[in-house]
Design a protein around this motif. Structure first.
Motif, PDB file in Angstrom:
ATOM      1  N   THR A 133       0.843  -1.194   0.000  1.00  0.00           N
ATOM      2  CA  THR A 133       0.000   0.000   0.000  1.00  0.00           C
ATOM      3  C   THR A 133       0.879   1.245   0.000  1.00  0.00           C
ATOM      4  O   THR A 133       2.053   1.193   0.373  1.00  0.00           O
ATOM      5  N   PRO A 134       0.315   2.406  -0.420  1.00  0.00           N
ATOM      6  CA  PRO A 134       1.097   3.653  -0.339  1.00  0.00           C
ATOM      7  C   PRO A 134       1.517   3.929   1.101  1.00  0.00           C
ATOM      8  O   PRO A 134       0.774   3.659   2.043  1.00  0.00           O
ATOM      9  N   GLU A 135       2.723   4.437   1.274  1.00  0.00           N
ATOM     10  CA  GLU A 135       3.182   4.766   2.615  1.00  0.00           C
ATOM     11  C   GLU A 135       2.364   5.925   3.179  1.00  0.00           C
ATOM     12  O   GLU A 135       1.934   6.816   2.446  1.00  0.00           O
ATOM     13  N   SER A 136       2.163   5.893   4.492  1.00  0.00           N
ATOM     14  CA  SER A 136       1.434   6.984   5.145  1.00  0.00           C
ATOM     15  C   SER A 136       2.206   8.283   4.986  1.00  0.00           C
ATOM     16  O   SER A 136       3.441   8.302   5.032  1.00  0.00           O
ATOM     17  N   GLN A 299      -0.938  -5.274   2.494  1.00  0.00           N
ATOM     18  CA  GLN A 299      -1.604  -4.974   1.227  1.00  0.00           C
ATOM     19  C   GLN A 299      -2.796  -4.039   1.374  1.00  0.00           C
ATOM     20  O   GLN A 299      -3.283  -3.500   0.380  1.00  0.00           O
ATOM     21  N   LEU A 300      -3.262  -3.843   2.601  1.00  0.00           N
ATOM     22  CA  LEU A 300      -4.458  -3.033   2.810  1.00  0.00           C
ATOM     23  C   LEU A 300      -4.202  -1.750   3.580  1.00  0.00           C
ATOM     24  O   LEU A 300      -5.014  -0.839   3.543  1.00  0.00           O
ATOM     25  N   GLY A 301      -3.108  -1.650   4.301  1.00  0.00           N
ATOM     26  CA  GLY A 301      -2.863  -0.478   5.141  1.00  0.00           C
ATOM     27  C   GLY A 301      -3.540  -0.643   6.486  1.00  0.00           C
ATOM     28  O   GLY A 301      -3.632  -1.740   7.035  1.00  0.00           O
ATOM     29  N   SER A 306     -14.877  -1.823   8.930  1.00  0.00           N
ATOM     30  CA  SER A 306     -15.512  -1.645   7.624  1.00  0.00           C
ATOM     31  C   SER A 306     -14.492  -1.610   6.493  1.00  0.00           C
ATOM     32  O   SER A 306     -13.514  -0.857   6.556  1.00  0.00           O
ATOM     33  N   PRO A 307     -14.715  -2.384   5.415  1.00  0.00           N
ATOM     34  CA  PRO A 307     -13.848  -2.289   4.242  1.00  0.00           C
ATOM     35  C   PRO A 307     -13.858  -0.903   3.607  1.00  0.00           C
ATOM     36  O   PRO A 307     -12.947  -0.556   2.858  1.00  0.00           O
ATOM     37  N   ALA A 308     -14.889  -0.106   3.907  1.00  0.00           N
ATOM     38  CA  ALA A 308     -14.962   1.250   3.354  1.00  0.00           C
ATOM     39  C   ALA A 308     -13.924   2.173   3.971  1.00  0.00           C
ATOM     40  O   ALA A 308     -13.698   3.267   3.455  1.00  0.00           O
ATOM     41  N   ASP A 309     -13.279   1.740   5.069  1.00  0.00           N
ATOM     42  CA  ASP A 309     -12.318   2.603   5.760  1.00  0.00           C
ATOM     43  C   ASP A 309     -10.878   2.110   5.679  1.00  0.00           C
ATOM     44  O   ASP A 309      -9.989   2.724   6.273  1.00  0.00           O
ATOM     45  N   VAL A 310     -10.625   1.010   4.966  1.00  0.00           N
ATOM     46  CA  VAL A 310      -9.270   0.479   4.937  1.00  0.00           C
ATOM     47  C   VAL A 310      -8.336   1.452   4.213  1.00  0.00           C
ATOM     48  O   VAL A 310      -8.771   2.322   3.466  1.00  0.00           O
ATOM     49  N   GLY A 311      -7.053   1.287   4.447  1.00  0.00           N
ATOM     50  CA  GLY A 311      -6.058   2.149   3.818  1.00  0.00           C
ATOM     51  C   GLY A 311      -5.602   3.237   4.755  1.00  0.00           C
ATOM     52  O   GLY A 311      -4.606   3.089   5.471  1.00  0.00           O
ATOM     53  N   PHE A 365      -8.702   4.293   0.358  1.00  0.00           N
ATOM     54  CA  PHE A 365      -7.664   3.315   0.019  1.00  0.00           C
ATOM     55  C   PHE A 365      -6.985   3.693  -1.295  1.00  0.00           C
ATOM     56  O   PHE A 365      -7.623   4.155  -2.230  1.00  0.00           O
ATOM     57  N   GLY A 366      -5.661   3.494  -1.344  1.00  0.00           N
ATOM     58  CA  GLY A 366      -4.925   3.678  -2.591  1.00  0.00           C
ATOM     59  C   GLY A 366      -4.163   4.974  -2.710  1.00  0.00           C
ATOM     60  O   GLY A 366      -3.387   5.150  -3.654  1.00  0.00           O
TER      61      GLY A 366
END
Length: 404
Positions: A133-136, A299-301, A306-311, A365-366
């Protein structure tokens, strides 16, 4: 981007399933649910009716996929039927926004049911899952233009972020004991924040009357939270921490383990984002010292229920006074291209008066935290420019952005 539902007759490939197969096989014994002697039929007998379901869960789940998940459960007892229950309870409306329609009971759910969750996440966030995943990015100095929104239209802003705590089930599945342990951890971490950085106070929801809850913008549990178990035992072990200067609130065990919220009436998104960045990283360090770090998957962060908040778990909301743009024929096209959403006003207003709309990001996410916040800042400024153009009787076709 148009997501085409997968037909049950189409061949289905599970690349993530293949990649995680050795991990999946080692996580649980074969057919672990058989030890519970559940009175269930075959997977085909138990497959839900999804004909009128408009959630991502309903669009993606097939009988073949359901069969693969049927006899799995996580170490804490999360079954696949627990995962998809929200979408069955609230199947959604084909004319409205598409909800994910599913929830993770614990962090292991994202691994054990990865072939399902990965596809929901990719569809909802319109971003492919990659090996990393993109770095924070919490460098708030990189944010441009978040401190000069036109106050004639922008009323207030809110930046919030959610985090899950390692070794605990998510709110839909956690026990009373777990929830109370989470509150104890929060007390310790927030006390450190008070001592070192930001004075404040922690108050239990059960000690607040309705008027005090309204002053803190705390709403009672929604029907969805009640049906999914998120509000189980309410208000036991639910609390809110409020800084003395009013710059930060931390919700404990409300909709997730932790939610940090910074609200500003001067619509200075930069300052709200800065507040979140600084204190989130402080709390992250405190929780790590307590040996319960925030939950992160390669891979998700950052992952929560909720999957709507991953990343990133980040939400940026700006309240705008708009009169002409909400009625424009191209509004939905504009919002989709900007990758933001706009909620309708809750109350009826006169057609001659501007109404208050809430603009926020769709995906978390992303992209990094700074890029996500920048996306909302740029989108809000463009919406204001369009409202001004329409207010003066002009056309906005030349302001419509190209597809991102």
């Amino acid at each position: 981007m148009i997501i085409t539902p997968v037909s049950s007759s189409s061949p289905v490939v599970f690349p993530m399933e293949t990649r995680y197969r050795p991990i999946l096989e080692s996580l649980v014994p074969r057919d672990p649910l058989t030890q519970f002697h559940l009175r269930r039929g075959s997977p085909d007998d138990e497959f839900p009716d999804l004909c009128r379901n408009s959630t991502w869960m309903g669009r993606i789940l097939t009988p073949a996929m359901y069969r693969r998940q049927f006899d799995r459960c996580t170490h804490s007892g999360v079954m696949f039927d627990d995962v998809i229950r929200p979408g069955l309870e609230e199947p959604g409306d084909w004319s409205g926004p598409v909800s994910v329609g599913c929830v993770a009971g614990d962090a292991q759910s994202y691994i054990l049911f990865c072939d399902f969750f990965d596809r929901v996440i990719e569809a909802h966030h319109e971003h492919k899952i990659k090996s990393q995943t993109p770095e924070s990015d919490f460098n708030y100095d990189n944010l441009k233009g978040g401190d000069d929104l036109d106050r004639s239209f922008a009323v207030r802003c809110e930046v919030s972020v959610v985090r899950g705590v390692e070794d605990f089930c998510f709110p839909t599945h956690c026990s009373r004991g777990e929830r109370r342990q989470l509150l104890t951890l929060a007390r310790k971490a927030l006390q450190r924040l008070e001592d070192e950085e930001l004075p404040g106070r922690l108050v239990l929801i059960e000690e607040l009357n309705q008027e005090q809850q309204r002053e803190l913008n705390l709403n009672p549990p929604s029907s969805t939270q009640l049906r999914t178990g998120m509000a189980r035992d309410w208000p036991d072990a639910r609390a809110v921490w409020v800084s003395n200067d009013g710059s930060l609130m931390v919700w404990v065990n409300m909709d997730d383990h932790l939610r940090l919220v910074s609200t500003r009436d001067d619509t200075n998104i930069t300052e709200a984002f800065k507040c979140i960045c600084i204190h989130l990283q402080k709390l992250e360090g405190f929780y790590r010292e307590l040996r319960h770090p925030f939950i992160w998957k390669q891979q998700l962060g950052w992952v929560t229920s909720s999957p709507a908040d991953v990343g990133t778990g980040l939400r940026i909301r700006v309240h705008l006074k708009l009169q002409h743009l909400p009625k424009h024929r191209r509004l939905q096209d504009v919002l989709k291209r900007l990758r933001i959403c706009m909620d309708r006003p809750d109350t009826d207003v006169s057609p001659e008066s501007p109404a208050l709309y809430r603009v926020s990001n769709v995906a978390t996410f992303g992209v990094s935290e700074v890029d996500l916040t920048q996306l909302v800042v740029d989108g809000v400024k463009l919406l204001i420019a369009m409202e001004k153009r329409l207010e003066g009787g002009g056309d906005i076709d030349d302001l419509v952005p190209t597809q991102k």
